[in-house]
Design an enzyme around this catalytic site. Structure first.
Site, PDB file in Angstrom:
ATOM      1  N   LYS A  23       0.856  -1.180   0.000  1.00  0.00           N
ATOM      2  CA  LYS A  23       0.000   0.000   0.000  1.00  0.00           C
ATOM      3  C   LYS A  23       0.894   1.231   0.000  1.00  0.00           C
ATOM      4  CE  LYS A  23      -1.454   2.049   3.587  1.00  0.00           C
ATOM      5  NZ  LYS A  23      -1.112   3.452   3.473  1.00  0.00           N
ATOM      6  N   HIS A  35       6.808 -13.627   0.383  1.00  0.00           N
ATOM      7  CA  HIS A  35       5.565 -14.037   1.022  1.00  0.00           C
ATOM      8  C   HIS A  35       5.400 -13.463   2.419  1.00  0.00           C
ATOM      9  CE1 HIS A  35       8.524 -17.405   1.143  1.00  0.00           C
ATOM     10  NE2 HIS A  35       8.408 -17.200   2.420  1.00  0.00           N
ATOM     11  N   ARG A 112      17.369  -8.215  19.293  1.00  0.00           N
ATOM     12  CA  ARG A 112      16.650  -9.319  19.931  1.00  0.00           C
ATOM     13  C   ARG A 112      17.071  -9.404  21.387  1.00  0.00           C
ATOM     14  NH1 ARG A 112      19.251 -13.665  16.233  1.00  0.00           N
ATOM     15  NH2 ARG A 112      18.742 -12.833  14.206  1.00  0.00           N
TER      16      ARG A 112
END
Length: 135
Positions: A23, A35, A112
Site C-alpha cells: 500500500k 511471502h 533481539r
C-alpha cells in the site's frame, strides 16, 4: 511495463509473492518480497530482499510514516520496521529484529533479547493447568 497494486508501484523484475500486502509503496527493480509481509507507506530500493513475516509499522495512531529500504538491502524474516525509518544501501537486518533507529549503509542491525531456557517449566505448567481443570 510496471505492475500496479493499490496505490503501489512495482517495477519490472520485482517480485511480490503470496500474502504480501503493498500500500503506497514503491518496489524497485529486482526487489523481492516473496511471502507473508505488510509493506505500507514505503520505498524499497532495487535489488532489496524483504523476508517473510516482515511488517512496516507505519502508523503511530495519529500519522502514517514512511519506511525506506535502500538498494541491495536484506531484511531478515519476522522483522518489524518501525517508521519513520531508513535501512541503508546494502544493509542487513537480522531475522526477528525490531528496528527503531536508522541502519547505516552496509551495517547489520540486530535487535533481539537473549534466549533463556527454563528447564522443567513446561511440565510444571501442564501440572498447574491440569489441577485447574479438576476444580
Amino acid at each position: 511495463m510496471r505492475a500496479f497494486a493499490p496505490a503501489a508501484d512495482i517495477e519490472e523484475e520485482a517480485h511480490i509473492g503470496n500474502f504480501v500486502e503493498t500500500k503506497k509503496t514503491h518496489v524497485g527493480k529486482g526487489a523481492k518480497a516473496n511471502h507473508l509481509a505488510y509493506l505500507g507507506d514505503g520505498e524499497i530500493g532495487a535489488g532489496a530482499n524483504v523476508g517473510a513475516g516482515t511488517i512496516f509499522c507505519n502508523y503511530d495512531g495519529f500519522v502514517k510514516h514512511v519506511t525506506v529500504i535502500g538498494e541491495g538491502a536484506f531484511i531478515g524474516s519476522d522483522s518489524q520496521l518501525v517508521a519513520p525509518i531508513r535501512i541503508g544501501n546494502g544493509a542487513y537486518v537480522a531475522t526477528g529484529t525490531t528496528v527503531t533507529q536508522d541502519v547505516p549503509d552496509d551495517a547489520l542491525a540486530i535487535g533481539r533479547t537473549k534466549q533463556e531456557n527454563k528447564l522443567g517449566y513446561a511440565s510444571r505448567l501442564k501440572g498447574r493447568l491440569a489441577a485447574r481443570k479438576k476444580k
